[in-house]
Write an enzyme that holds these catalytic residues in place. Structure first.
Site, short mmCIF file in Angstrom:
data_model
loop_
_atom_site.label_atom_id
_atom_site.label_comp_id
_atom_site.label_asym_id
_atom_site.label_seq_id
_atom_site.Cartn_x
_atom_site.Cartn_y
_atom_site.Cartn_z
N SER A 78 0.90 -1.30 -0.12
CA SER A 78 -0.03 0.08 0.06
C SER A 78 0.92 1.18 0.22
O SER A 78 1.59 1.36 -0.78
CB SER A 78 -0.88 0.01 1.19
OG SER A 78 -2.02 0.76 0.88
N ASP A 167 -10.14 -5.32 -4.25
CA ASP A 167 -9.35 -4.54 -3.33
C ASP A 167 -10.44 -3.25 -3.36
O ASP A 167 -10.73 -2.69 -4.38
CB ASP A 167 -7.86 -3.95 -3.91
CG ASP A 167 -7.23 -2.77 -3.14
OD1 ASP A 167 -7.74 -2.36 -2.20
OD2 ASP A 167 -5.93 -3.05 -3.10
N HIS A 197 -7.59 -5.88 -0.40
CA HIS A 197 -6.60 -4.91 -0.20
C HIS A 197 -5.38 -5.90 0.75
O HIS A 197 -4.05 -5.71 0.32
CB HIS A 197 -6.90 -3.91 0.70
CG HIS A 197 -5.86 -2.66 0.53
ND1 HIS A 197 -5.26 -2.09 -0.66
CD2 HIS A 197 -5.33 -2.09 1.69
CE1 HIS A 197 -4.33 -1.27 -0.25
NE2 HIS A 197 -4.38 -1.24 1.31
#
Length: 225
Positions: A78, A167, A197
Protein backbone atom coordinates in the site's frame (compact mmCIF):
# COMPACT_ATOMS: atom_id res chain seq x y z
CA UNK A 1 21.59 -15.03 2.96
CA UNK A 2 19.80 -12.39 0.91
CA UNK A 3 17.88 -9.65 2.71
CA UNK A 4 14.51 -8.09 2.04
CA UNK A 5 13.04 -4.94 3.53
CA UNK A 6 9.28 -4.76 4.13
CA UNK A 7 7.46 -1.42 4.33
CA UNK A 8 3.90 -1.38 5.68
CA UNK A 9 1.03 0.94 4.83
CA UNK A 10 -0.47 4.23 6.00
CA UNK A 11 -1.90 4.01 9.55
CA UNK A 12 -0.98 0.31 9.48
CA UNK A 13 1.82 -1.76 10.91
CA UNK A 14 4.07 -4.77 10.55
CA UNK A 15 1.08 -7.12 10.87
CA UNK A 16 0.05 -6.17 7.33
CA UNK A 17 3.06 -7.87 5.79
CA UNK A 18 4.22 -10.24 8.56
CA UNK A 19 2.81 -13.45 6.93
CA UNK A 20 4.92 -12.85 3.81
CA UNK A 21 7.96 -11.90 5.90
CA UNK A 22 7.67 -15.13 7.89
CA UNK A 23 7.18 -17.13 4.69
CA UNK A 24 10.37 -15.73 3.17
CA UNK A 25 12.27 -16.35 6.40
CA UNK A 26 11.33 -20.03 6.08
CA UNK A 27 12.84 -19.96 2.58
CA UNK A 28 16.24 -18.66 3.68
CA UNK A 29 15.77 -14.92 3.33
CA UNK A 30 16.54 -12.41 6.04
CA UNK A 31 13.30 -10.40 6.32
CA UNK A 32 13.41 -6.98 7.99
CA UNK A 33 10.15 -5.40 9.17
CA UNK A 34 9.83 -2.17 11.13
CA UNK A 35 7.31 0.53 12.02
CA UNK A 36 7.24 3.77 10.04
CA UNK A 37 7.79 6.90 12.10
CA UNK A 38 4.55 8.19 13.61
CA UNK A 39 2.81 4.85 13.22
CA UNK A 40 2.01 2.20 15.78
CA UNK A 41 1.47 4.71 18.57
CA UNK A 42 -0.99 7.45 19.40
CA UNK A 43 -2.92 9.80 17.13
CA UNK A 44 -0.55 12.54 18.23
CA UNK A 45 2.46 10.50 17.07
CA UNK A 46 0.99 10.38 13.57
CA UNK A 47 0.14 14.06 13.74
CA UNK A 48 3.76 14.92 14.55
CA UNK A 49 5.17 13.08 11.50
CA UNK A 50 4.97 13.68 7.76
CA UNK A 51 5.72 11.84 4.52
CA UNK A 52 9.37 12.88 4.69
CA UNK A 53 9.66 11.23 8.11
CA UNK A 54 8.01 8.06 6.78
CA UNK A 55 10.44 7.91 3.88
CA UNK A 56 13.43 8.65 6.11
CA UNK A 57 12.58 5.93 8.61
CA UNK A 58 12.44 3.42 5.73
CA UNK A 59 15.66 4.76 4.24
CA UNK A 60 17.42 4.37 7.59
CA UNK A 61 16.41 0.71 7.67
CA UNK A 62 17.59 0.18 4.09
CA UNK A 63 20.96 1.80 4.75
CA UNK A 64 21.44 -0.44 7.76
CA UNK A 65 20.75 -3.56 5.68
CA UNK A 66 23.10 -2.37 2.94
CA UNK A 67 25.97 -2.30 5.44
CA UNK A 68 26.11 -6.04 4.89
CA UNK A 69 27.56 -5.37 1.46
CA UNK A 70 24.85 -7.13 -0.55
CA UNK A 71 21.83 -5.88 -2.43
CA UNK A 72 18.38 -5.84 -0.88
CA UNK A 73 14.94 -6.86 -2.12
CA UNK A 74 12.32 -4.16 -1.45
CA UNK A 75 8.72 -5.16 -0.68
CA UNK A 76 6.18 -2.41 -0.10
CA UNK A 77 2.53 -2.75 0.83
CA UNK A 78 0.00 0.00 0.00
CA UNK A 79 1.60 3.32 1.01
CA UNK A 80 4.75 1.31 1.71
CA UNK A 81 4.82 0.50 -2.00
CA UNK A 82 5.06 4.23 -2.76
CA UNK A 83 7.99 4.54 -0.38
CA UNK A 84 9.64 1.39 -1.76
CA UNK A 85 9.32 2.82 -5.29
CA UNK A 86 11.10 5.98 -4.17
CA UNK A 87 13.92 4.03 -2.52
CA UNK A 88 14.31 1.75 -5.54
CA UNK A 89 15.18 4.80 -7.63
CA UNK A 90 17.42 6.47 -5.03
CA UNK A 91 19.35 3.23 -4.43
CA UNK A 92 18.96 1.65 -7.85
CA UNK A 93 22.40 0.04 -7.93
CA UNK A 94 21.82 -1.68 -4.57
CA UNK A 95 18.30 -3.05 -5.05
CA UNK A 96 17.84 -6.57 -6.40
CA UNK A 97 14.10 -6.41 -6.91
CA UNK A 98 10.99 -4.40 -6.14
CA UNK A 99 7.67 -5.98 -5.15
CA UNK A 100 4.69 -3.63 -5.06
CA UNK A 101 1.65 -4.90 -3.15
CA UNK A 102 -1.69 -3.05 -3.44
CA UNK A 103 -0.07 0.16 -4.66
CA UNK A 104 -2.47 3.12 -4.25
CA UNK A 105 -1.78 4.78 -7.59
CA UNK A 106 -5.49 5.56 -7.78
CA UNK A 107 -6.95 5.22 -4.26
CA UNK A 108 -10.69 5.12 -3.66
CA UNK A 109 -12.49 7.81 -1.70
CA UNK A 110 -14.66 7.16 1.35
CA UNK A 111 -17.94 6.96 -0.55
CA UNK A 112 -16.48 4.49 -3.03
CA UNK A 113 -15.11 2.41 -0.17
CA UNK A 114 -18.54 2.29 1.44
CA UNK A 115 -20.11 1.16 -1.83
CA UNK A 116 -17.58 -1.62 -2.37
CA UNK A 117 -17.71 -3.03 1.16
CA UNK A 118 -20.44 -5.61 1.52
CA UNK A 119 -20.59 -5.68 5.32
CA UNK A 120 -22.00 -2.79 7.41
CA UNK A 121 -19.50 -3.77 10.13
CA UNK A 122 -16.59 -3.31 7.72
CA UNK A 123 -18.01 0.05 6.63
CA UNK A 124 -18.16 1.23 10.25
CA UNK A 125 -14.63 -0.01 10.94
CA UNK A 126 -13.15 1.83 7.98
CA UNK A 127 -15.10 5.03 8.62
CA UNK A 128 -13.93 4.90 12.25
CA UNK A 129 -10.30 4.43 11.19
CA UNK A 130 -10.40 7.29 8.73
CA UNK A 131 -12.34 9.42 11.18
CA UNK A 132 -9.61 9.13 13.80
CA UNK A 133 -6.75 9.78 11.36
CA UNK A 134 -5.49 13.37 11.55
CA UNK A 135 -6.39 15.42 8.49
CA UNK A 136 -2.75 16.49 8.25
CA UNK A 137 -1.65 12.86 7.96
CA UNK A 138 -4.21 12.20 5.23
CA UNK A 139 -2.93 15.21 3.30
CA UNK A 140 0.62 13.88 3.62
CA UNK A 141 -0.54 10.52 2.26
CA UNK A 142 -2.20 12.20 -0.74
CA UNK A 143 0.94 14.24 -1.40
CA UNK A 144 2.95 11.04 -1.40
CA UNK A 145 0.50 9.55 -3.90
CA UNK A 146 0.88 12.56 -6.21
CA UNK A 147 4.67 12.72 -5.93
CA UNK A 148 4.95 9.05 -6.83
CA UNK A 149 3.75 9.73 -10.38
CA UNK A 150 7.20 11.23 -11.00
CA UNK A 151 8.88 8.16 -9.53
CA UNK A 152 7.27 5.33 -11.52
CA UNK A 153 8.88 6.29 -14.89
CA UNK A 154 12.32 6.05 -13.23
CA UNK A 155 12.02 2.46 -11.95
CA UNK A 156 14.38 0.27 -13.95
CA UNK A 157 14.98 -2.70 -11.63
CA UNK A 158 13.03 -6.01 -11.78
CA UNK A 159 9.51 -5.25 -10.55
CA UNK A 160 6.57 -7.41 -9.52
CA UNK A 161 3.19 -5.65 -9.32
CA UNK A 162 0.60 -7.47 -7.22
CA UNK A 163 -3.02 -6.33 -7.05
CA UNK A 164 -6.13 -7.88 -5.52
CA UNK A 165 -9.09 -7.89 -7.88
CA UNK A 166 -11.44 -7.19 -4.95
CA UNK A 167 -9.36 -4.40 -3.42
CA UNK A 168 -11.76 -1.84 -1.92
CA UNK A 169 -9.06 0.77 -1.24
CA UNK A 170 -7.16 0.82 -4.55
CA UNK A 171 -8.64 0.95 -8.03
CA UNK A 172 -7.75 -2.14 -10.06
CA UNK A 173 -6.50 0.07 -12.91
CA UNK A 174 -3.55 1.01 -10.68
CA UNK A 175 -1.76 -2.22 -11.65
CA UNK A 176 -2.26 -1.60 -15.37
CA UNK A 177 -0.94 1.93 -14.99
CA UNK A 178 2.21 0.69 -13.26
CA UNK A 179 2.74 -1.92 -15.95
CA UNK A 180 2.53 0.73 -18.67
CA UNK A 181 4.58 3.36 -16.86
CA UNK A 182 7.44 1.50 -15.19
CA UNK A 183 10.19 1.15 -17.84
CA UNK A 184 11.93 -1.86 -16.27
CA UNK A 185 12.81 -4.52 -18.81
CA UNK A 186 11.87 -7.16 -16.23
CA UNK A 187 8.38 -6.61 -14.82
CA UNK A 188 5.15 -8.50 -14.44
CA UNK A 189 1.69 -8.08 -12.99
CA UNK A 190 0.03 -10.62 -10.73
CA UNK A 191 -3.73 -10.12 -10.30
CA UNK A 192 -5.03 -12.07 -7.32
CA UNK A 193 -8.62 -12.69 -8.33
CA UNK A 194 -10.23 -13.33 -4.95
CA UNK A 195 -8.11 -11.08 -2.79
CA UNK A 196 -8.90 -7.67 -1.35
CA UNK A 197 -6.44 -5.05 -0.14
CA UNK A 198 -4.76 -7.22 2.49
CA UNK A 199 -2.88 -9.46 0.08
CA UNK A 200 -0.77 -11.17 2.74
CA UNK A 201 -3.83 -12.37 4.65
CA UNK A 202 -6.64 -14.73 3.75
CA UNK A 203 -7.08 -18.12 2.14
CA UNK A 204 -5.62 -17.07 -1.21
CA UNK A 205 -2.38 -15.56 0.07
CA UNK A 206 -0.35 -18.78 -0.28
CA UNK A 207 -0.24 -18.68 -4.07
CA UNK A 208 0.74 -15.01 -4.03
CA UNK A 209 3.59 -15.69 -1.60
CA UNK A 210 4.96 -18.45 -3.80
CA UNK A 211 4.86 -16.12 -6.80
CA UNK A 212 6.80 -13.47 -4.85
CA UNK A 213 9.35 -16.07 -3.79
CA UNK A 214 9.94 -17.27 -7.35
CA UNK A 215 10.22 -13.69 -8.59
CA UNK A 216 12.79 -12.83 -5.93
CA UNK A 217 14.82 -15.95 -6.59
CA UNK A 218 15.10 -15.05 -10.26
CA UNK A 219 15.74 -11.37 -9.61
CA UNK A 220 18.39 -12.16 -7.01
CA UNK A 221 20.49 -13.65 -9.79
CA UNK A 222 19.89 -10.92 -12.36
CA UNK A 223 18.80 -7.76 -10.52
CA UNK A 224 22.17 -6.09 -9.87
CA UNK A 225 24.60 -4.78 -12.43
Amino acid sequence: MESCLFIHGFTGGEYEISPLAQFLERHDYHARTFTLKGHGGSRNDLLQSDRHDWRQSAEDQLQDLLLGGEGVHLIGFSTGALIASYLSVQYQDCIKSLTLLSTPVFPLNLLEIARTLGSPVMVRNYLSKFGTTPAKATREFLRLVRESFNIYPQIKIPTLIVQGRRDHLVRAKSAAYLQRTIPSGSKRVLMVERSGHMLCHGEHSGQMMNEVLQFMRTSGRTGLN
